[in-house]
Design a protein around this motif. Structure first.
Motif, PDB file in Angstrom:
ATOM      1  N   GLY A  52       0.776  -1.250   0.000  1.00  0.00           N
ATOM      2  CA  GLY A  52       0.000   0.000   0.000  1.00  0.00           C
ATOM      3  C   GLY A  52       0.793   1.278   0.000  1.00  0.00           C
ATOM      4  O   GLY A  52       0.523   2.172   0.786  1.00  0.00           O
ATOM      5  N   TYR A  53       1.723   1.439  -0.894  1.00  0.00           N
ATOM      6  CA  TYR A  53       2.564   2.634  -0.927  1.00  0.00           C
ATOM      7  C   TYR A  53       2.213   3.525  -2.113  1.00  0.00           C
ATOM      8  O   TYR A  53       1.539   3.125  -3.036  1.00  0.00           O
ATOM      9  N   ARG A  54       2.710   4.749  -2.059  1.00  0.00           N
ATOM     10  CA  ARG A  54       2.603   5.683  -3.184  1.00  0.00           C
ATOM     11  C   ARG A  54       4.007   5.990  -3.681  1.00  0.00           C
ATOM     12  O   ARG A  54       4.957   5.999  -2.913  1.00  0.00           O
ATOM     13  N   CYS A  55       4.098   6.264  -4.963  1.00  0.00           N
ATOM     14  CA  CYS A  55       5.391   6.571  -5.567  1.00  0.00           C
ATOM     15  C   CYS A  55       5.493   8.059  -5.882  1.00  0.00           C
ATOM     16  O   CYS A  55       4.538   8.656  -6.357  1.00  0.00           O
ATOM     17  N   ASP A  56       6.672   8.622  -5.600  1.00  0.00           N
ATOM     18  CA  ASP A  56       6.958  10.010  -5.979  1.00  0.00           C
ATOM     19  C   ASP A  56       5.854  10.946  -5.477  1.00  0.00           C
ATOM     20  O   ASP A  56       5.334  11.765  -6.221  1.00  0.00           O
ATOM     21  N   TRP A  57       5.528  10.818  -4.190  1.00  0.00           N
ATOM     22  CA  TRP A  57       4.383  11.544  -3.624  1.00  0.00           C
ATOM     23  C   TRP A  57       4.706  13.025  -3.509  1.00  0.00           C
ATOM     24  O   TRP A  57       5.639  13.426  -2.821  1.00  0.00           O
ATOM     25  N   LYS A  58       3.927  13.859  -4.162  1.00  0.00           N
ATOM     26  CA  LYS A  58       4.237  15.278  -4.296  1.00  0.00           C
ATOM     27  C   LYS A  58       3.720  16.156  -3.155  1.00  0.00           C
ATOM     28  O   LYS A  58       3.939  17.356  -3.162  1.00  0.00           O
ATOM     29  N   LYS A  59       3.057  15.582  -2.169  1.00  0.00           N
ATOM     30  CA  LYS A  59       2.482  16.395  -1.098  1.00  0.00           C
ATOM     31  C   LYS A  59       3.434  16.609   0.076  1.00  0.00           C
ATOM     32  O   LYS A  59       3.056  17.218   1.068  1.00  0.00           O
ATOM     33  N   VAL A  60       4.652  16.098  -0.023  1.00  0.00           N
ATOM     34  CA  VAL A  60       5.659  16.325   1.013  1.00  0.00           C
ATOM     35  C   VAL A  60       6.954  16.783   0.347  1.00  0.00           C
ATOM     36  O   VAL A  60       7.163  16.542  -0.845  1.00  0.00           O
ATOM     37  N   PRO A  61       7.834  17.429   1.101  1.00  0.00           N
ATOM     38  CA  PRO A  61       9.085  17.929   0.514  1.00  0.00           C
ATOM     39  C   PRO A  61       9.927  16.820  -0.106  1.00  0.00           C
ATOM     40  O   PRO A  61      10.070  15.739   0.461  1.00  0.00           O
ATOM     41  N   GLY A  62      10.473  17.084  -1.275  1.00  0.00           N
ATOM     42  CA  GLY A  62      11.384  16.166  -1.929  1.00  0.00           C
ATOM     43  C   GLY A  62      10.752  15.057  -2.727  1.00  0.00           C
ATOM     44  O   GLY A  62      11.450  14.290  -3.372  1.00  0.00           O
ATOM     45  N   HIS A  63       9.427  14.925  -2.675  1.00  0.00           N
ATOM     46  CA  HIS A  63       8.725  13.858  -3.409  1.00  0.00           C
ATOM     47  C   HIS A  63       9.405  12.510  -3.191  1.00  0.00           C
ATOM     48  O   HIS A  63       9.984  11.943  -4.130  1.00  0.00           O
ATOM     49  N   PRO A  64       9.366  11.958  -1.982  1.00  0.00           N
ATOM     50  CA  PRO A  64      10.060  10.686  -1.728  1.00  0.00           C
ATOM     51  C   PRO A  64       9.657   9.607  -2.727  1.00  0.00           C
ATOM     52  O   PRO A  64       8.532   9.581  -3.222  1.00  0.00           O
ATOM     53  N   VAL A  66       9.216   6.298  -2.382  1.00  0.00           N
ATOM     54  CA  VAL A  66       8.172   5.385  -1.900  1.00  0.00           C
ATOM     55  C   VAL A  66       7.666   5.932  -0.574  1.00  0.00           C
ATOM     56  O   VAL A  66       8.462   6.272   0.305  1.00  0.00           O
ATOM     57  N   VAL A  67       6.344   6.016  -0.433  1.00  0.00           N
ATOM     58  CA  VAL A  67       5.748   6.594   0.768  1.00  0.00           C
ATOM     59  C   VAL A  67       4.588   5.738   1.252  1.00  0.00           C
ATOM     60  O   VAL A  67       3.741   5.332   0.455  1.00  0.00           O
ATOM     61  N   PHE A  68       4.562   5.469   2.548  1.00  0.00           N
ATOM     62  CA  PHE A  68       3.392   4.892   3.202  1.00  0.00           C
ATOM     63  C   PHE A  68       2.740   6.055   3.945  1.00  0.00           C
ATOM     64  O   PHE A  68       3.154   6.407   5.054  1.00  0.00           O
ATOM     65  N   VAL A  69       1.765   6.662   3.312  1.00  0.00           N
ATOM     66  CA  VAL A  69       1.207   7.939   3.749  1.00  0.00           C
ATOM     67  C   VAL A  69       0.638   7.879   5.163  1.00  0.00           C
ATOM     68  O   VAL A  69       0.986   8.689   6.018  1.00  0.00           O
ATOM     69  N   GLY A  70      -0.248   6.925   5.438  1.00  0.00           N
ATOM     70  CA  GLY A  70      -0.910   6.855   6.734  1.00  0.00           C
ATOM     71  C   GLY A  70       0.041   6.632   7.892  1.00  0.00           C
ATOM     72  O   GLY A  70      -0.218   7.064   9.010  1.00  0.00           O
ATOM     73  N   ARG A  71       1.159   5.981   7.632  1.00  0.00           N
ATOM     74  CA  ARG A  71       2.122   5.671   8.682  1.00  0.00           C
ATOM     75  C   ARG A  71       3.301   6.640   8.706  1.00  0.00           C
ATOM     76  O   ARG A  71       4.204   6.511   9.533  1.00  0.00           O
ATOM     77  N   LYS A  72       3.298   7.594   7.789  1.00  0.00           N
ATOM     78  CA  LYS A  72       4.356   8.599   7.678  1.00  0.00           C
ATOM     79  C   LYS A  72       5.738   7.962   7.568  1.00  0.00           C
ATOM     80  O   LYS A  72       6.663   8.311   8.288  1.00  0.00           O
ATOM     81  N   ALA A  74       8.754   7.177   4.753  1.00  0.00           N
ATOM     82  CA  ALA A  74       9.242   7.549   3.427  1.00  0.00           C
ATOM     83  C   ALA A  74      10.550   6.810   3.144  1.00  0.00           C
ATOM     84  O   ALA A  74      11.383   6.654   4.038  1.00  0.00           O
ATOM     85  N   ILE A  75      10.691   6.355   1.907  1.00  0.00           N
ATOM     86  CA  ILE A  75      11.913   5.685   1.488  1.00  0.00           C
ATOM     87  C   ILE A  75      12.491   6.461   0.316  1.00  0.00           C
ATOM     88  O   ILE A  75      11.828   6.660  -0.693  1.00  0.00           O
ATOM     89  N   GLU A  76      13.721   6.911   0.486  1.00  0.00           N
ATOM     90  CA  GLU A  76      14.454   7.612  -0.563  1.00  0.00           C
ATOM     91  C   GLU A  76      15.460   6.644  -1.157  1.00  0.00           C
ATOM     92  O   GLU A  76      16.238   6.042  -0.415  1.00  0.00           O
ATOM     93  N   ILE A  77      15.467   6.493  -2.458  1.00  0.00           N
ATOM     94  CA  ILE A  77      16.450   5.651  -3.129  1.00  0.00           C
ATOM     95  C   ILE A  77      17.361   6.589  -3.907  1.00  0.00           C
ATOM     96  O   ILE A  77      16.922   7.247  -4.841  1.00  0.00           O
ATOM     97  N   ARG A  78      18.606   6.664  -3.479  1.00  0.00           N
ATOM     98  CA  ARG A  78      19.528   7.623  -4.069  1.00  0.00           C
ATOM     99  C   ARG A  78      20.591   6.945  -4.915  1.00  0.00           C
ATOM    100  O   ARG A  78      21.148   5.921  -4.530  1.00  0.00           O
ATOM    101  N   GLY A  79      20.858   7.552  -6.041  1.00  0.00           N
ATOM    102  CA  GLY A  79      21.944   7.080  -6.902  1.00  0.00           C
ATOM    103  C   GLY A  79      23.285   7.473  -6.304  1.00  0.00           C
ATOM    104  O   GLY A  79      23.466   8.617  -5.869  1.00  0.00           O
ATOM    105  N   CYS A  80      24.212   6.549  -6.262  1.00  0.00           N
ATOM    106  CA  CYS A  80      25.516   6.798  -5.640  1.00  0.00           C
ATOM    107  C   CYS A  80      26.284   7.929  -6.333  1.00  0.00           C
ATOM    108  O   CYS A  80      26.925   8.736  -5.678  1.00  0.00           O
TER     109      CYS A  80
END
Length: 196
Positions: A52-64, A66-72, A74-80
């Motif tokens: 139950g996640y959202r991708c590139d969620w635009k309602k929070v800073p940085g558009h994480p 992967v986001v599990f909205v109800g549980r707050k 956020a997963i950031e996947i960064r390129g090295c």
């Protein structure tokens, strides 16, 4: 010799100066979302039973990523390369060094600013680096991801995936109990908030 083009600066953008056609094409080909590392993380989440996640969620800073909205969560996947992984210690391109150093500095500043803003809003953030999704690192990353996302009543990773825990133990030359003990000592009562 490869043809060179001059890139005209856009409002608010750094002037590239003269860049090769190949460099320009390569940079334009970088996607904002649905990259291979992101797809790999989302696949792992579904396999572990966390769809139950959202991708590139635009309602929070940085558009994480992967986001599990109800549980707050956020997963950031960064390129090295682009986000200057502290583990990989990758070199800076030899041409247009000033441009690259400025770009990398802006990326790091933006990452830190977004991470701080999310945490200030009460979000827990897990930062995964591209190298953590390589085959050799995948079991540890999978465990870290599960422990970050699991709900309070969910079983531990070792209980949920005993066959994977046994494989890890064999590869590490330890018993399943040793792996479980390491996981318990490395986890905290509160979910980890991980930055760089």
């Amino acid at each position: 010799m490869e043809a060179k083009i001059t890139v005209s600066p856009e409002k608010g953008r750094y002037d590239f100066g003269v860049v090769s056609t190949a460099t320009r094409k390569s940079m334009q080909g970088n996607k904002r979302r649905d990259t291979k590392p992101e797809i790999k993380v989302r696949k792992m989440l579904r396999e572990m039973g966390f769809p139950g996640y959202r991708c590139d969620w635009k309602k929070v800073p940085g558009h994480p990523d992967v986001v599990f909205v109800g549980r707050k969560l956020a997963i950031e996947i960064r390129g090295c390369f682009w986000h200057r992984c502290p583990v990989c210690n990758l070199s800076v391109p030899k041409k247009n060094v000033d441009y690259w150093e400025t770009k990398f500095a802006r990326n790091r500043e933006r990452d830190e600013r977004n991470l701080a803003a999310l945490q200030e809003m009460g979000w827990q953030v897990l930062v995964l680096w591209e190298h953590q999704l390589k085959k050799k690192e995948l079991p540890a990353t999978r465990r870290l991801l599960y422990e970050f996302v699991r709900r309070e009543g969910d079983p531990s990773y070792d209980e949920a995936f005993p066959e994977e825990s046994a494989e890890e133990a064999v590869e590490a030359g330890t018993t399943g109990g040793d792996v479980a003990a390491r996981a318990k000592t490395s986890s905290t009562a509160e979910r980890p908030v991980l930055g760089d």
